[in-house]
Design a protein around this motif. Sequence first.
Motif, PDB file in Angstrom:
ATOM      1  N   TYR A   1       8.469  75.705 -63.569  1.00 24.03           N
ATOM      2  CA  TYR A   1       9.481  76.740 -63.767  1.00 24.03           C
ATOM      3  C   TYR A   1      10.140  77.093 -62.435  1.00 24.03           C
ATOM      4  CZ  TYR A   1       7.082  77.510 -68.227  1.00 24.03           C
ATOM      5  OH  TYR A   1       6.512  77.343 -69.460  1.00 24.03           O
ATOM      6  N   LYS A   2      11.452  77.287 -62.473  1.00 26.04           N
ATOM      7  CA  LYS A   2      12.210  77.703 -61.299  1.00 26.04           C
ATOM      8  C   LYS A   2      13.117  78.861 -61.705  1.00 26.04           C
ATOM      9  CE  LYS A   2      10.942  74.081 -58.719  1.00 26.04           C
ATOM     10  NZ  LYS A   2      10.161  74.196 -57.465  1.00 26.04           N
ATOM     11  N   LEU A   3      13.197  79.859 -60.833  1.00 21.66           N
ATOM     12  CA  LEU A   3      14.073  80.990 -61.123  1.00 21.66           C
ATOM     13  C   LEU A   3      15.536  80.610 -60.934  1.00 21.66           C
ATOM     14  CD1 LEU A   3      14.550  83.938 -61.816  1.00 21.66           C
ATOM     15  CD2 LEU A   3      14.127  84.501 -59.394  1.00 21.66           C
ATOM     16  N   LYS A   4      15.839  79.923 -59.820  1.00 16.45           N
ATOM     17  CA  LYS A   4      17.226  79.582 -59.500  1.00 16.45           C
ATOM     18  C   LYS A   4      17.360  78.099 -59.195  1.00 16.45           C
ATOM     19  CE  LYS A   4      18.136  84.115 -57.368  1.00 16.45           C
ATOM     20  NZ  LYS A   4      18.553  84.793 -56.107  1.00 16.45           N
ATOM     21  N   LEU A   5      18.555  77.584 -59.396  1.00 16.50           N
ATOM     22  CA  LEU A   5      18.900  76.232 -58.963  1.00 16.50           C
ATOM     23  C   LEU A   5      19.789  76.373 -57.737  1.00 16.50           C
ATOM     24  CD1 LEU A   5      19.002  73.151 -59.334  1.00 16.50           C
ATOM     25  CD2 LEU A   5      21.011  73.488 -60.789  1.00 16.50           C
ATOM     26  N   GLU A   6      19.253  76.004 -56.580  1.00 16.99           N
ATOM     27  CA  GLU A   6      19.981  76.158 -55.328  1.00 16.99           C
ATOM     28  C   GLU A   6      20.119  74.808 -54.639  1.00 16.99           C
ATOM     29  OE1 GLU A   6      18.923  80.619 -53.872  1.00 16.99           O
ATOM     30  OE2 GLU A   6      17.265  79.180 -53.752  1.00 16.99           O
ATOM     31  N   LEU A   7      21.358  74.391 -54.435  1.00 17.00           N
ATOM     32  CA  LEU A   7      21.634  73.071 -53.856  1.00 17.00           C
ATOM     33  C   LEU A   7      22.617  73.165 -52.694  1.00 17.00           C
ATOM     34  CD1 LEU A   7      22.116  71.165 -57.250  1.00 17.00           C
ATOM     35  CD2 LEU A   7      20.058  71.172 -55.818  1.00 17.00           C
ATOM     36  N   GLY A   8      22.731  74.357 -52.099  1.00 20.09           N
ATOM     37  CA  GLY A   8      23.786  74.583 -51.130  1.00 20.09           C
ATOM     38  C   GLY A   8      23.527  74.084 -49.730  1.00 20.09           C
ATOM     39  N   SER A   9      22.265  73.853 -49.356  1.00 21.31           N
ATOM     40  CA  SER A   9      21.962  73.418 -47.996  1.00 21.31           C
ATOM     41  C   SER A   9      21.159  72.124 -48.025  1.00 21.31           C
ATOM     42  CB  SER A   9      21.166  74.494 -47.254  1.00 21.31           C
ATOM     43  OG  SER A   9      19.856  74.606 -47.811  1.00 21.31           O
ATOM     44  N   LYS A  10      21.009  71.494 -46.852  1.00 24.10           N
ATOM     45  CA  LYS A  10      20.230  70.257 -46.762  1.00 24.10           C
ATOM     46  C   LYS A  10      18.778  70.497 -47.159  1.00 24.10           C
ATOM     47  CE  LYS A  10      22.895  67.769 -43.240  1.00 24.10           C
ATOM     48  NZ  LYS A  10      22.847  67.137 -41.888  1.00 24.10           N
ATOM     49  N   ASP A  11      18.195  71.596 -46.680  1.00 21.18           N
ATOM     50  CA  ASP A  11      16.800  71.877 -47.001  1.00 21.18           C
ATOM     51  C   ASP A  11      16.596  72.108 -48.493  1.00 21.18           C
ATOM     52  OD1 ASP A  11      16.047  71.636 -44.368  1.00 21.18           O
ATOM     53  OD2 ASP A  11      16.110  73.788 -43.941  1.00 21.18           O
ATOM     54  N   LEU A  12      17.530  72.785 -49.131  1.00 18.21           N
ATOM     55  CA  LEU A  12      17.412  73.035 -50.566  1.00 18.21           C
ATOM     56  C   LEU A  12      17.557  71.736 -51.365  1.00 18.21           C
ATOM     57  CD1 LEU A  12      19.493  76.334 -50.822  1.00 18.21           C
ATOM     58  CD2 LEU A  12      17.008  76.095 -51.103  1.00 18.21           C
ATOM     59  N   LYS A  13      18.444  70.862 -50.915  1.00 15.22           N
ATOM     60  CA  LYS A  13      18.595  69.573 -51.588  1.00 15.22           C
ATOM     61  C   LYS A  13      17.339  68.723 -51.415  1.00 15.22           C
ATOM     62  CE  LYS A  13      23.638  69.380 -51.308  1.00 15.22           C
ATOM     63  NZ  LYS A  13      24.823  68.767 -50.662  1.00 15.22           N
ATOM     64  N   LYS A  14      16.751  68.743 -50.217  1.00 19.38           N
ATOM     65  CA  LYS A  14      15.501  68.015 -49.990  1.00 19.38           C
ATOM     66  C   LYS A  14      14.399  68.519 -50.910  1.00 19.38           C
ATOM     67  CE  LYS A  14      15.916  66.653 -45.114  1.00 19.38           C
ATOM     68  NZ  LYS A  14      15.329  66.832 -43.757  1.00 19.38           N
ATOM     69  N   GLU A  15      14.311  69.834 -51.045  1.00 19.53           N
ATOM     70  CA  GLU A  15      13.295  70.435 -51.907  1.00 19.53           C
ATOM     71  C   GLU A  15      13.492  70.010 -53.353  1.00 19.53           C
ATOM     72  OE1 GLU A  15       9.920  72.992 -52.458  1.00 19.53           O
ATOM     73  OE2 GLU A  15      10.873  72.127 -50.677  1.00 19.53           O
ATOM     74  N   PHE A  16      14.745  70.014 -53.796  1.00 18.76           N
ATOM     75  CA  PHE A  16      15.068  69.591 -55.162  1.00 18.76           C
ATOM     76  C   PHE A  16      14.689  68.128 -55.371  1.00 18.76           C
ATOM     77  CE2 PHE A  16      18.291  67.598 -57.959  1.00 18.76           C
ATOM     78  CZ  PHE A  16      17.958  68.228 -59.149  1.00 18.76           C
ATOM     79  N   LEU A  17      15.044  67.271 -54.438  1.00 18.83           N
ATOM     80  CA  LEU A  17      14.737  65.843 -54.544  1.00 18.83           C
ATOM     81  C   LEU A  17      13.231  65.598 -54.488  1.00 18.83           C
ATOM     82  CD1 LEU A  17      17.583  64.461 -52.277  1.00 18.83           C
ATOM     83  CD2 LEU A  17      17.318  64.005 -54.716  1.00 18.83           C
ATOM     84  N   ALA A  18      12.514  66.399 -53.709  1.00 21.62           N
ATOM     85  CA  ALA A  18      11.061  66.264 -53.658  1.00 21.62           C
ATOM     86  C   ALA A  18      10.444  66.558 -55.023  1.00 21.62           C
ATOM     87  CB  ALA A  18      10.482  67.201 -52.593  1.00 21.62           C
ATOM     88  N   ASP A  19      10.975  67.570 -55.731  1.00 21.83           N
ATOM     89  CA  ASP A  19      10.486  67.872 -57.083  1.00 21.83           C
ATOM     90  C   ASP A  19      10.732  66.689 -58.026  1.00 21.83           C
ATOM     91  OD1 ASP A  19       9.457  70.486 -56.747  1.00 21.83           O
ATOM     92  OD2 ASP A  19      11.469  71.323 -56.789  1.00 21.83           O
ATOM     93  N   ILE A  20      11.941  66.121 -57.963  1.00 20.58           N
ATOM     94  CA  ILE A  20      12.266  64.991 -58.830  1.00 20.58           C
ATOM     95  C   ILE A  20      11.367  63.799 -58.508  1.00 20.58           C
ATOM     96  CG2 ILE A  20      14.063  63.370 -59.523  1.00 20.58           C
ATOM     97  CD1 ILE A  20      14.626  66.174 -60.477  1.00 20.58           C
ATOM     98  N   SER A  21      11.205  63.513 -57.210  1.00 24.34           N
ATOM     99  CA  SER A  21      10.351  62.405 -56.782  1.00 24.34           C
ATOM    100  C   SER A  21       8.917  62.604 -57.268  1.00 24.34           C
ATOM    101  CB  SER A  21      10.370  62.298 -55.251  1.00 24.34           C
ATOM    102  OG  SER A  21       9.407  61.379 -54.780  1.00 24.34           O
ATOM    103  N   GLY A  22       8.400  63.826 -57.143  1.00 24.46           N
ATOM    104  CA  GLY A  22       7.031  64.106 -57.559  1.00 24.46           C
ATOM    105  C   GLY A  22       6.798  63.842 -59.031  1.00 24.46           C
ATOM    106  N   PHE A  23       7.722  64.289 -59.870  1.00 23.54           N
ATOM    107  CA  PHE A  23       7.590  64.031 -61.309  1.00 23.54           C
ATOM    108  C   PHE A  23       7.685  62.535 -61.599  1.00 23.54           C
ATOM    109  CE2 PHE A  23       8.763  68.562 -62.115  1.00 23.54           C
ATOM    110  CZ  PHE A  23       7.733  68.850 -62.986  1.00 23.54           C
ATOM    111  N   SER A  24       8.686  61.887 -61.015  1.00 25.43           N
ATOM    112  CA  SER A  24       8.918  60.473 -61.295  1.00 25.43           C
ATOM    113  C   SER A  24       7.726  59.609 -60.888  1.00 25.43           C
ATOM    114  CB  SER A  24      10.177  59.991 -60.566  1.00 25.43           C
ATOM    115  OG  SER A  24      10.396  58.614 -60.786  1.00 25.43           O
ATOM    116  N   ASN A  25       7.130  59.902 -59.736  1.00 25.35           N
ATOM    117  CA  ASN A  25       6.031  59.079 -59.226  1.00 25.35           C
ATOM    118  C   ASN A  25       4.691  59.386 -59.883  1.00 25.35           C
ATOM    119  OD1 ASN A  25       7.694  57.715 -57.406  1.00 25.35           O
ATOM    120  ND2 ASN A  25       7.335  59.192 -55.768  1.00 25.35           N
TER     121      ASN A  25
END
Length: 237
Positions: free
Chosen positions: A32-56
């Motif tokens: 669960y996530k409260l917000k979807l935040e993609l505005g900065s490099k760090d936030l995009k990295k965090e988002f991609l890390a979540d996707i990578s974790g599920f996929s792997n």
Amino acid sequence: MKFFGKEIKLLDQNDIDRLVENSIAESITLDYKLKLELGSKDLKKEFLADISGFSNTNGGFLIYGIEEKRDSTNKNTGIPGNVIPLEISNDDVLSQQIENIVRDGLQPAINNLLLKFVKYNNGYVLIIGVKPNLGLPKMVIFSSANRFYGRRNSGKYLMDTFELSRIFRKNENMNKEFDEFHRNRLSLVREKKVLPNIDADRVFLFSVFPINGELNEIDLTDDFLTNALIKQLKPFH
């Protein structure tokens, strides 16, 4: 890919309410996530890390727009609390943004995310479905991160070399098994032990391997679907 037995495209507000009412906790396949935040490099990295974790790991679902309950020390419990819908002005634009970030930020790329915007009061709850990876592990390459993530019940984590080695071996062994199956089946066809009525000297054998039970989601009692499959699977010369 189904969400608690239901096609993701069919989910509605009642399904979101049931998660909260039944206190369905986060798990290895649910976050669960409260917000979807993609505005900065760090936030995009965090988002991609979540996707990578599920996929792997085992695949799963990210749900944006749900606040977690907190314990006596003000730490998240993983139990869904209030639904706080996202304010989304254009879901098509956001979908394209998400898909572009995931496509360009992971290697190998993921091109089959499942996105569902569930209308909830005056906003949306966004559900992102990530299918389990059955090939090479997905690495976060955005902004030169070059990291692999896995997932456990408590959340994502950096994968170590032993886990990566296991995934690479699994991928290699799977390809070998597919190739061996195809070659054995071709030999049986040529020996007329399988499909004895065809011209074995001129046969072109195309093998299809159902992976991860996806074919179980096809309803072969559906006449429309069955007829469409028959048309697509005609013999060719």
